[in-house]
Write an enzyme that holds these catalytic residues in place. Structure first.
Site, PDB file in Angstrom:
ATOM      1  N   ASP A   1       1.791  -0.976  11.861  1.00 54.85           N
ATOM      2  CA  ASP A   1       0.464  -1.407  11.399  1.00 54.85           C
ATOM      3  C   ASP A   1       0.126  -2.839  11.816  1.00 54.85           C
ATOM      4  O   ASP A   1      -0.976  -3.323  11.522  1.00 54.85           O
ATOM      5  CB  ASP A   1       0.379  -1.288   9.872  1.00 54.85           C
TER       6      ASP A   1
ATOM      7  N   ARG B   1       2.984   5.940  -3.241  1.00 55.16           N
ATOM      8  CA  ARG B   1       4.162   6.724  -3.652  1.00 55.16           C
ATOM      9  C   ARG B   1       4.420   6.596  -5.148  1.00 55.16           C
ATOM     10  O   ARG B   1       4.834   7.555  -5.797  1.00 55.16           O
ATOM     11  CB  ARG B   1       5.380   6.282  -2.836  1.00 55.16           C
TER      12      ARG B   1
ATOM     13  N   LYS C   1       0.839  -1.216   0.000  1.00 57.78           N
ATOM     14  CA  LYS C   1       0.000   0.000   0.000  1.00 57.78           C
ATOM     15  C   LYS C   1       0.861   1.249   0.000  1.00 57.78           C
ATOM     16  O   LYS C   1       0.634   2.169  -0.788  1.00 57.78           O
ATOM     17  CB  LYS C   1      -0.917  -0.038   1.224  1.00 57.78           C
ATOM     18  N   SER C   2       1.849   1.306   0.879  1.00 56.80           N
ATOM     19  CA  SER C   2       2.682   2.517   0.970  1.00 56.80           C
ATOM     20  C   SER C   2       3.397   2.777  -0.347  1.00 56.80           C
ATOM     21  O   SER C   2       3.491   3.920  -0.814  1.00 56.80           O
ATOM     22  CB  SER C   2       3.726   2.349   2.076  1.00 56.80           C
TER      23      SER C   2
ATOM     24  N   GLY D   1      -5.090   8.245   5.143  1.00 62.88           N
ATOM     25  CA  GLY D   1      -4.186   9.218   5.763  1.00 62.88           C
ATOM     26  C   GLY D   1      -2.961   9.472   4.897  1.00 62.88           C
ATOM     27  O   GLY D   1      -2.478  10.608   4.807  1.00 62.88           O
TER      28      GLY D   1
ATOM     29  N   LYS E   1      -4.534   5.977  14.613  1.00 64.53           N
ATOM     30  CA  LYS E   1      -4.633   5.273  13.326  1.00 64.53           C
ATOM     31  C   LYS E   1      -6.096   5.303  12.863  1.00 64.53           C
ATOM     32  O   LYS E   1      -6.865   6.131  13.324  1.00 64.53           O
ATOM     33  CB  LYS E   1      -4.088   3.841  13.474  1.00 64.53           C
TER      34      LYS E   1
ATOM     35  N   ARG F   1      -6.421   2.277  18.039  1.00 63.04           N
ATOM     36  CA  ARG F   1      -6.216   0.820  17.996  1.00 63.04           C
ATOM     37  C   ARG F   1      -5.880   0.236  19.359  1.00 63.04           C
ATOM     38  O   ARG F   1      -5.965  -0.990  19.518  1.00 63.04           O
ATOM     39  CB  ARG F   1      -5.139   0.459  16.962  1.00 63.04           C
TER      40      ARG F   1
ATOM     41  N   ARG G   1      -8.531  12.381  12.157  1.00 59.10           N
ATOM     42  CA  ARG G   1      -7.098  12.065  12.368  1.00 59.10           C
ATOM     43  C   ARG G   1      -6.267  13.348  12.359  1.00 59.10           C
ATOM     44  O   ARG G   1      -6.532  14.270  11.590  1.00 59.10           O
ATOM     45  CB  ARG G   1      -6.627  11.072  11.304  1.00 59.10           C
TER      46      ARG G   1
ATOM     47  N   ARG H   1      -7.463  -3.194   9.399  1.00 60.90           N
ATOM     48  CA  ARG H   1      -6.517  -4.135  10.017  1.00 60.90           C
ATOM     49  C   ARG H   1      -7.113  -4.800  11.261  1.00 60.90           C
ATOM     50  O   ARG H   1      -6.785  -5.941  11.584  1.00 60.90           O
ATOM     51  CB  ARG H   1      -5.207  -3.434  10.329  1.00 60.90           C
TER      52      ARG H   1
HETATM   53  C1  S3P Z   1       2.435   4.898   6.204  1.00 60.65           C
HETATM   54  C2  S3P Z   1       3.022   5.243   7.381  1.00 60.65           C
HETATM   55  C3  S3P Z   1       2.500   4.855   8.695  1.00 60.65           C
HETATM   56  C4  S3P Z   1       1.514   3.699   8.580  1.00 60.65           C
HETATM   57  C5  S3P Z   1       0.524   3.889   7.471  1.00 60.65           C
HETATM   58  C6  S3P Z   1       1.239   4.048   6.140  1.00 60.65           C
HETATM   59  C7  S3P Z   1       3.024   5.398   4.947  1.00 60.65           C
HETATM   60  O1  S3P Z   1       1.830   5.961   9.257  1.00 60.65           O
HETATM   61  O2  S3P Z   1       0.827   3.523   9.793  1.00 60.65           O
HETATM   62  O3  S3P Z   1      -0.354   2.791   7.389  1.00 60.65           O
HETATM   63  O4  S3P Z   1       2.655   4.901   3.861  1.00 60.65           O
HETATM   64  O5  S3P Z   1       3.855   6.306   5.015  1.00 60.65           O
HETATM   65  P1  S3P Z   1       2.651   7.109  10.083  1.00 60.65           P
HETATM   66  O6  S3P Z   1       3.650   7.659   9.172  1.00 60.65           O
HETATM   67  O7  S3P Z   1       1.597   8.132  10.437  1.00 60.65           O
HETATM   68  O8  S3P Z   1       3.205   6.405  11.278  1.00 60.65           O
END
Ligand code: S3P
Length: 434
Positions: free
Chosen positions: A315, A27, A22-23, A95, A342, A346, A123, A388
């Site tokens: 996560d 990007r 996902k991250s 987020g 989150k 959580r 958030r 999650r």
């Molecule tokens: C993420 C960073 C994390 C993670 C989120 C995805 C990202 O959050 O919990 O699910 O893709 O950069 P934080 O950067 O707020 O810790």
């Protein structure tokens, strides 16, 4: 909202692939949109969160061809190629979309508004808005929350010392740094995921990393387009792997999982708990380390988790809590107050829902304590709309006696479309399936 009933499972066996990270998917879209030329992305995660990023970029005038659910071509027109959006940008429940876009939009020569679902509007956004203001950004928030109204302008470099380790905040500031008139440095208290840095470097951005400090030097050289195969998401792999550890007689391999060291905290902790998790076929894919992970049913013991490890598995705490209910002794999680901001709080939701299943779990201000092993007893539980937590409760349902009925399972598709079907393919006993 869809409800799902899970029953005690026979052994889970087999080899599976899981959807893209996902991250990295977020990007890949965002950075390709700023590159000059066509980027090709394979194994993109077609989840709710990543679709939110895709929708926002389309509103910003980016042409994205979707060849199939997971294969895309993004036509970037350079750092200043985005167009003013005709309407507010809806980040839905993501987020990452909101915080990373905030960094990019702060430096654009136009106005934009970032908004989303109620869950996202709860958030905290001050963590990204305030440091961006120090770079000269003009952003109006709603008492620290979204909607955010951004009047894009020329930004100035700044040396940021972050109080919390957050890849979202770090990434937003580095992306804003592309639009600054001098270098921007981000110092973190502990290493958070570094996918943005890897991708920016691969695209030719001038980035230097010195321990916990990352500096971006803005220049006029265009970002090179990407050609990328996204690794499987270790945060999704966590669910079938932990299920295999807990369900007697199981052996599950998840192939092609991203094992970037900033993301592998869960593997380290599970091994310390006595879990048999093997890493094989290690290789590189799209600038990221990747491997196959095999988990076999294991007797677990409680451990203490805190410090920098927390960031490397931020996560994974809902499913770690499920594993801890089946471990001998106490598992103590500290330094994890971030869990409270989150998709849900959580700490509160994991304690509440696992408690309903009979787990001995109590909250701490910055974590929780689980005493085990405890036989779980199926009952009605809720995901609270948190993907999650939904999947962690599913894993708990596989080892609980009787039926576990999970309310609000639809949210699983925010990060892991096809989760239930994948678990079923490993012979989990799921409602509606034999
Ligand atoms: C993420 C960073 C994390 C993670 C989120 C995805 C990202 O959050 O919990 O699910 O893709 O950069 P934080 O950067 O707020 O810790």
């Amino acid at each position: 909202m869809k409800q799902l009933t899970v029953r005690p499972s026979g052994p889970l066996r087999g080899s599976v692939r899981i959807p893209g990270d996902k991250s990295i998917s977020h990007r890949a879209l965002l950075l390709s949109a700023l590159a000059e030329g066509a980027s090709h992305i394979e194994n993109f995660l077609p989840s709710g969160d990543c679709k939110a990023t895709l929708g926002c970029l389309r509103l910003l005038g980016v042409h994205i061809e979707q060849h199939d659910a997971t294969t895309l071509t993004v036509h970037g027109h350079g750092k200043y190629g985005l167009q003013p959006p005709a309407s507010p940008l809806d980040c839905v429940r993501s987020g990452t979309t909101m915080r990373l876009l905030c960094g990019i939009l702060a430096g654009q020569p136009f106005q934009s508004i970032l908004t989303g679902d109620l869950q996202l509007l709860r958030r905290p956004m001050r963590r990204v808005v305030e440091p961006l203001r120090r770079m000269g950004a003009e952003i109006t928030d709603t008492e620290g929350y979204a909607p955010l109204s951004i009047s894009g302008r020329q930004l100035h470099g700044y040396d940021h010392a972050l109080e919390i380790a957050s890849a979202q905040v770090k990434s937003a500031l580095l992306l804003a740094g592309l639009y600054a008139d001098s270098p921007t440095t981000v110092r973190e208290p502990a290493p958070s995921r570094d996918h943005t840095e890897r991708m920016l470097s691969a695209m030719g951005a001038r980035l230097t990393i010195n321990g916990l400090s990352t500096t971006i030097i803005p220049d006029t050289t265009p970002l090179r387009p990407l050609s990328l195969v996204i690794p499987g998401d270790i945060s999704s792999a966590a669910f079938p792997l932990v299920a295999a550890l807990l369900v007697s007689g199981s052996e599950v391999t998840v192939e092609g999982v991203g094992v970037n060291p900033t993301r592998t905290g869960l593997l380290d902790v599970l091994r310390e708990m006595g879990a048999e998790v093997a890493v094989s076929n290690a290789r590189a894919l799209g600038g990221e380390p990747v491997a196959d992970l095999t988990a076999r049913t294991s007797g677990l013991r409680g451990v203490e988790i805190g410090g920098a490890t927390v960031v490397r598995m931020i996560d994974e705490f809902p499913v770690l809590a499920v594993a801890a209910t089946q471990a001998e002794g106490r598992t103590i999680v500290r330094d994890a107050a971030e869990l409270r901001v989150k998709e849900t709080d959580r700490i509160a939701t994991v304690v509440m829902e696992l408690g309903k299943l009979g787990a001995q779990i109590e909250p701490l201000p910055d974590g929780f304590i689980v005493s085990g092993p405890t036989p779980l007893q199926g009952t009605a539980v809720s995901s609270h709309g948190d993907h999650r937590l939904a999947m962690a409760l599913f894993v708990a349902g596989l080892v609980a006696a009787g039926e576990t009925t999970i309310e609000d399972m639809d949210c699983v598709s925010d990060s892991f479309p096809g989760f239930v079907e994948l678990m079923y393919s490993l012979t989990a006993a799921v409602d509606g399936h034999p």
